[in-house]
Write an enzyme that holds these catalytic residues in place. Structure first.
Site, short mmCIF file in Angstrom:
data_model
loop_
_atom_site.label_atom_id
_atom_site.label_comp_id
_atom_site.label_asym_id
_atom_site.label_seq_id
_atom_site.Cartn_x
_atom_site.Cartn_y
_atom_site.Cartn_z
N PHE A 61 -6.54 16.55 -5.02
CA PHE A 61 -5.77 15.21 -5.78
C PHE A 61 -5.00 14.45 -4.84
CE2 PHE A 61 -6.25 16.24 -10.66
CZ PHE A 61 -7.61 16.28 -10.38
N HIS A 178 -12.34 28.73 3.71
CA HIS A 178 -13.14 27.94 4.14
C HIS A 178 -13.79 28.36 5.40
CE1 HIS A 178 -14.80 23.51 4.40
NE2 HIS A 178 -15.35 24.11 5.21
N ASP A 303 -14.68 21.44 -5.87
CA ASP A 303 -14.30 20.89 -4.66
C ASP A 303 -14.04 19.35 -4.71
OD1 ASP A 303 -13.50 20.46 -2.05
OD2 ASP A 303 -15.60 20.94 -1.31
#
Ligand code: NCD
Ligand code: ZN
Length: 439
Positions: A61, A178, A303
């Site tokens: 965000f 990741h 994502d």
């Protein structure tokens, strides 16, 4: 404030049943065959599903630092429109959420602006173990094995094992990784440096890049019996790893863009489908779908990584990777139910129950007495086209635009407050996001 839902087909991760549901203030007060209490507001949901609100466990965000791309007002609106009542925000903001000060500062801004519930990931880095140990209330740690948008890979080559070992030994939250191998992708980037087509993204960050990193991470997690989660799994090779080594300690997530987009989409979308890890070929996608269907994949997360049009509309090498998605995840999955690729219970398993369980979120992820009244009313018969102009994200576009989807959220309630009705954000001044409690 009391809200009564009559004749709702309520959906859990394993079954559906037609019930009445009474909400009082922020909580689900009562679930029964026939409730006749007087309520302030009554909805007859005959023919509709009532789902626990979606928990999107992977969003960006962009606050603080990149508010030109997204902020919590626009991000929350996109979430509400997509039936999402809780989001977990990633640490690649500016500054990175890798210090206690940065976490406190982010908490303060988000508390003032969030219209949906939220949790925070804390970035695990080579030199911030002390802060990791003291980061209270976070949903998990995020570790980047390869560089991605707004984020370098871990510095020194082999310190990933030390870092993961330290996190596993000294903290008790999930470590989300990741998994892309930095060294291999740098080698590939050199090979393809003269190529300026977006397609090259899937060649540079190919399945070997993902597999090598995931294998290494899993090996370390097994060795130290750590609790690890592989983010945005996208290849057949990783699915094979998870089938072999996955379980309660090692879990994974899949994104809608890896399920619904493929390398074919580069020709029409170019950099607008440039994302890390990249979209793949049909075969990988088929294998992912199978893993989603048979339960090997525990959660689907968007994502959501918005970038402005003008940032994407440049040469391949200059365009940032990332696509928005928080608004479209639920409609895409509902459409998959209408296409008979999934059952409606699977949608709850993957989007609500699964993430709540995986991250230990209290009182969310199911429709149960005493749980938070985070609820979504779904109309499985509504057919609508995804349109850029309807996207609430500040970026104002979607990689899924033009798709016709059947099955849409009609109303979204955040802890008992109606925040979205028929695609419009309503009563947003009354909505207040609250940080999740995790155990
Ligand atoms: C993400 C972003 O833009 O923040 N981009 C992406 O391609 N997924 C970063 C990330 O999650 O890798
Ligand atoms: Zn991400």
């Amino acid at each position: 404030m009391k809200i009564l839902f009559k004749n709702a087909e309520i959906v859990s991760a394993s079954e559906t049943s037609i019930k009445d549901v009474l909400v009082e203030d922020e909580k689900i007060e009562k679930i029964d065959d026939n409730i006749n209490e007087k309520a302030d507001k009554e909805y007859d949901l005959t023919g509709k599903y009532l789902l626990p609100g979606v928990i999107d466990a992977h969003v960006h965000f962009r606050t603080p630092g990149y508010e030109a791309k997204e902020d919590w007002k626009t991000g929350s609106a996109a979430a509400l429109a997509g039936g999402v009542t809780t989001v977990f925000d990633m640490p690649n903001t500016k500054p990175h959420t890798t210090t206690l000060e940065a976490l406190a500062a982010k908490r303060e801004i988000v508390a003032r602006n969030a219209k949906v519930n939220y949790g925070f990931f804390f970035g695990g880095e080579a030199d911030n173990l002390e802060d990791c140990k003291e980061a209270e209330g976070i949903v998990g740690f995020k570790v980047y094995m390869g560089a991605t948008t707004g984020q370098k890979a871990l510095g020194k080559k082999d310190n990933i094992e030390d870092l993961l070992e330290d996190l596993f030994a000294n903290t008790d939250r999930v470590v989300a990784v990741h998994a892309e191998d930095e060294a291999i992708m740098q080698k590939h980037a050199e090979v393809y440096q003269g190529d300026h087509t977006a397609e090259v993204h899937s060649l540079i960050r190919n399945d070997e890049v993902a597999f090598t990193a995931a294998k290494k991470a899993i090996h370390i997690a097994k060795k130290y019996e750590g609790r690890m989660h592989i983010c945005h799994m996208s290849t057949k090779k990783e699915v094979e790893l998870i089938r072999k080594f996955g379980g309660d300690l090692i879990t994974c997530e899949v994104t809608p863009h890896h399920l619904f987009l493929s390398i074919k989409d580069y020709s029409t979308h170019g950099n607008f489908v440039k994302v890390n890890p990249p979209i793949r070929g049909q075969h990988d996608q088929d294998i992912l779908w199978k893993a989603v269907q048979d339960g090997v994949v525990r959660i689907i997360a968007s994502d959501h990584a918005p970038h402005l049009r003008e940032e994407k509309d440049v040469d391949y090498w200059k365009a940032p990777a990332g696509v928005p998605g928080v608004q479209t995840t639920l409609p895409l999955m509902l459409n998959a139910v209408n296409d008979e690729r999934l059952e409606i219970q699977d949608v709850v398993r993957l989007l609500s129950y699964g993430p709540a369980k995986l991250y230990g979120v209290q009182s969310k992820g199911a429709i149960r007495e005493g749980y938070d009244a985070d609820l979504v009313v779904v109309d499985m018969n509504l057919m609508q086209q995804v349109k850029d102009k309807d996207m609430k994200s500040k970026c104002g576009w979607s990689p899924f635009s033009d798709m016709y989807l059947k099955g849409w959220p009609e109303m979204t309630f955040v802890r008992g407050v109606l925040g979205m009705e028929n695609g419009r954000i309503v009563r947003s001044e009354e909505l207040e996001g609250k940080e999740v409690v995790v155990s």
